[in-house]
Write an enzyme that holds these catalytic residues in place. Structure first.
Site, PDB file in Angstrom:
ATOM      1  N   LYS A   1       0.864  -1.186   0.000  1.00 40.74           N
ATOM      2  CA  LYS A   1       0.000   0.000   0.000  1.00 40.74           C
ATOM      3  C   LYS A   1       0.897   1.232   0.000  1.00 40.74           C
ATOM      4  O   LYS A   1       1.717   1.419   0.901  1.00 40.74           O
ATOM      5  CB  LYS A   1      -0.896   0.011   1.238  1.00 40.74           C
ATOM      6  CG  LYS A   1      -2.181   0.799   1.071  1.00 40.74           C
ATOM      7  CD  LYS A   1      -3.164   0.082   0.169  1.00 40.74           C
ATOM      8  CE  LYS A   1      -4.596   0.541   0.385  1.00 40.74           C
ATOM      9  NZ  LYS A   1      -5.545  -0.234  -0.437  1.00 40.74           N
TER      10      LYS A   1
ATOM     11  N   THR B   1      -3.521  -5.456   0.906  1.00 46.60           N
ATOM     12  CA  THR B   1      -2.913  -4.135   1.054  1.00 46.60           C
ATOM     13  C   THR B   1      -3.710  -3.264   2.015  1.00 46.60           C
ATOM     14  O   THR B   1      -3.147  -2.380   2.661  1.00 46.60           O
ATOM     15  CB  THR B   1      -2.779  -3.436  -0.308  1.00 46.60           C
ATOM     16  OG1 THR B   1      -4.069  -3.208  -0.859  1.00 46.60           O
ATOM     17  CG2 THR B   1      -1.945  -4.274  -1.266  1.00 46.60           C
ATOM     18  N   ASP B   2      -5.015  -3.519   2.116  1.00 49.20           N
ATOM     19  CA  ASP B   2      -5.810  -2.774   3.081  1.00 49.20           C
ATOM     20  C   ASP B   2      -5.348  -3.059   4.505  1.00 49.20           C
ATOM     21  O   ASP B   2      -5.370  -2.177   5.367  1.00 49.20           O
ATOM     22  CB  ASP B   2      -7.293  -3.128   2.927  1.00 49.20           C
ATOM     23  CG  ASP B   2      -8.194  -2.229   3.767  1.00 49.20           C
ATOM     24  OD1 ASP B   2      -8.273  -1.019   3.465  1.00 49.20           O
ATOM     25  OD2 ASP B   2      -8.790  -2.737   4.742  1.00 49.20           O
TER      26      ASP B   2
ATOM     27  N   PHE C   1      33.775  28.522 -12.746  1.00 52.87           N
ATOM     28  CA  PHE C   1      33.702  27.396 -13.680  1.00 52.87           C
ATOM     29  C   PHE C   1      34.468  27.774 -14.937  1.00 52.87           C
ATOM     30  O   PHE C   1      34.008  28.598 -15.732  1.00 52.87           O
ATOM     31  CB  PHE C   1      32.256  27.042 -14.014  1.00 52.87           C
ATOM     32  CG  PHE C   1      32.129  25.778 -14.834  1.00 52.87           C
ATOM     33  CD1 PHE C   1      32.630  24.578 -14.360  1.00 52.87           C
ATOM     34  CD2 PHE C   1      31.522  25.798 -16.081  1.00 52.87           C
ATOM     35  CE1 PHE C   1      32.529  23.412 -15.109  1.00 52.87           C
ATOM     36  CE2 PHE C   1      31.415  24.636 -16.840  1.00 52.87           C
ATOM     37  CZ  PHE C   1      31.920  23.441 -16.356  1.00 52.87           C
TER      38      PHE C   1
ATOM     39  N   ARG D   1      30.507  33.397 -10.012  1.00 54.24           N
ATOM     40  CA  ARG D   1      29.158  33.046 -10.448  1.00 54.24           C
ATOM     41  C   ARG D   1      28.294  32.638  -9.263  1.00 54.24           C
ATOM     42  O   ARG D   1      28.794  32.352  -8.165  1.00 54.24           O
ATOM     43  CB  ARG D   1      29.194  31.891 -11.456  1.00 54.24           C
ATOM     44  CG  ARG D   1      29.662  30.573 -10.864  1.00 54.24           C
ATOM     45  CD  ARG D   1      29.432  29.401 -11.807  1.00 54.24           C
ATOM     46  NE  ARG D   1      29.813  28.132 -11.174  1.00 54.24           N
ATOM     47  CZ  ARG D   1      29.490  26.928 -11.642  1.00 54.24           C
ATOM     48  NH1 ARG D   1      28.785  26.815 -12.754  1.00 54.24           N
ATOM     49  NH2 ARG D   1      29.867  25.822 -11.007  1.00 54.24           N
TER      50      ARG D   1
ATOM     51  N   GLN E   1      30.644  19.438  -8.883  1.00 56.78           N
ATOM     52  CA  GLN E   1      31.141  18.121  -8.492  1.00 56.78           C
ATOM     53  C   GLN E   1      32.036  18.216  -7.255  1.00 56.78           C
ATOM     54  O   GLN E   1      31.944  17.390  -6.341  1.00 56.78           O
ATOM     55  CB  GLN E   1      31.925  17.478  -9.646  1.00 56.78           C
ATOM     56  CG  GLN E   1      31.072  16.990 -10.799  1.00 56.78           C
ATOM     57  CD  GLN E   1      30.884  18.031 -11.890  1.00 56.78           C
ATOM     58  OE1 GLN E   1      30.892  19.237 -11.614  1.00 56.78           O
ATOM     59  NE2 GLN E   1      30.726  17.582 -13.121  1.00 56.78           N
TER      60      GLN E   1
ATOM     61  N   ASN F   1      22.022  21.551 -11.293  1.00 52.96           N
ATOM     62  CA  ASN F   1      22.649  22.869 -11.269  1.00 52.96           C
ATOM     63  C   ASN F   1      21.608  23.901 -11.702  1.00 52.96           C
ATOM     64  O   ASN F   1      21.225  23.966 -12.867  1.00 52.96           O
ATOM     65  CB  ASN F   1      23.858  22.895 -12.215  1.00 52.96           C
ATOM     66  CG  ASN F   1      24.775  24.065 -11.934  1.00 52.96           C
ATOM     67  OD1 ASN F   1      24.337  25.110 -11.454  1.00 52.96           O
ATOM     68  ND2 ASN F   1      26.052  23.900 -12.239  1.00 52.96           N
TER      69      ASN F   1
ATOM     70  N   HIS G   1      20.847  26.980 -12.887  1.00 54.65           N
ATOM     71  CA  HIS G   1      21.664  27.999 -13.556  1.00 54.65           C
ATOM     72  C   HIS G   1      21.104  29.411 -13.347  1.00 54.65           C
ATOM     73  O   HIS G   1      19.892  29.637 -13.414  1.00 54.65           O
ATOM     74  CB  HIS G   1      21.746  27.713 -15.049  1.00 54.65           C
ATOM     75  CG  HIS G   1      22.387  26.401 -15.374  1.00 54.65           C
ATOM     76  ND1 HIS G   1      23.687  26.099 -15.025  1.00 54.65           N
ATOM     77  CD2 HIS G   1      21.908  25.296 -16.007  1.00 54.65           C
ATOM     78  CE1 HIS G   1      23.985  24.885 -15.441  1.00 54.65           C
ATOM     79  NE2 HIS G   1      22.921  24.374 -16.041  1.00 54.65           N
TER      80      HIS G   1
END
Length: 298
Positions: A12, A57-58, A157, A174, A222, A248, A250
């Site tokens: 469930k 499942t109940d 970067f 940045r 990274q 990322n 941006h």
């Protein structure tokens, strides 16, 4: 051509349970989304439709709510451990139980007087826990998702590979922003030694992750990811493996020259698509990776 049954499971999904603990006028709230997945001797229900080995499942849904009352919810991890052990030990055909839990945090609204029963939903992140039990050992994986982080400087970067399709200019100052999806796996597997304090462990892992993000002068996302995972493992002996998926987010400088204005790293356009997706596992030396590479397969 004959066929055979492969891996299968059932249960469930997304049982929403809210547990209120009343300590006089002060109340405490736990808000969980619990998914139960069971596997074992289930061939016949697929081959012939026989439900002889099937726990409805109940029933699994009802168990979640009953356990919230009978055992309380100390932490998402501990609640998952109770459930996983119960399904495997109480039902002979069930050999493996996996419990996935999302926890939604609430913050108390402080008001004058004695009443402490009002809360506001905290929107920073969703806490996650997954407990798997196979009858002999437990695997506990905790983590979070939807935690957005941003450094407005101390990120560069440059020096990357360039070919005829490269248009990205090198950046020496940045914005670095991401939305963290992370999991960490514990080296605790049974009651042979004391279990971690699950809530304390979560708060400390989160704290060290944030400290690493803030304190790392980043030359790549990274590098920042590795620093975040390393700091968690270095400071939390109970954790052997950390897996991050970091989009990322941006931020591009807006060209204001057409308006006669100089944009000195002040005004950015935040783009949500497409985004770079950085993913990696950080391991304690000598340990084996067990968290799936694709976190959606947890």
């Amino acid at each position: 051509m004959p066929t055979i049954l492969g891996q299968n499971q059932y249960g469930k999904a997304e049982n929403r349970v809210v547990k209120i603990t009343r300590d006089g006028a002060t109340h405490h709230i736990k808000d969980l989304n619990v998914s139960v997945s069971l596997s074992g001797d289930m061939d016949e229900v697929h081959y012939s439709g026989s439900n002889a080995n099937v726990l409805p499942t109940d029933t699994t849904k009802n168990t979640v709510y009953a356990f919230a009352k009978e055992h309380g919810i100390e932490s998402a991890e501990q609640f998952g451990i109770h459930l996983a052990r119960h399904f495997v030990t109480s039902q002979e055909p069930i050999h493996r139980a996996r419990i996935r839990i999302e926890e939604y945090a609430w913050e108390r609204i402080e008001v004058p007087g004695e009443a402490k029963h009002s809360f506001v939903r905290k929107g920073q992140e969703t806490r996650l826990a997954q407990v798997t039990y196979d009858g002999s050992s437990l695997e506990v994986v905790s983590g979070l998702k939807d935690l957005t982080l941003l450094n407005s400087t101390d990120s560069e970067f440059w020096g990357y590979v360039k070919d005829k399709y490269t248009t990205l200019p090198e950046a020496y100052d940045r914005i670095l922003a991401t939305e963290v999806s992370g999991r960490w796996r514990f080296n605790w597997t049974d009651d042979a030694r004391p279990a971690p304090d699950w809530d304390e462990s979560y708060e400390q892992a989160r704290k060290h992750m944030l400290r690493a993000f803030a304190e790392t002068y980043s030359l790549s996302l990274q590098q920042t990811l590795y620093a975040m995972g390393t700091r968690i493992i270095d400071h939390r002996d109970e954790i052997d493996e950390v897996r991050f998926s970091l989009p990322n987010k941006h931020h591009f400088l807006v060209d204001l020259e057409p308006f006669g204005l100089k944009n000195d790293n002040e005004v950015y356009f935040a783009a949500d698509r497409p985004y770079g997706l950085i993913e990696a596992t950080v391991l304690r030396d000598g340990r084996e990776a067990k968290i799936p590479a694709d976190l959606t397969n947890l």
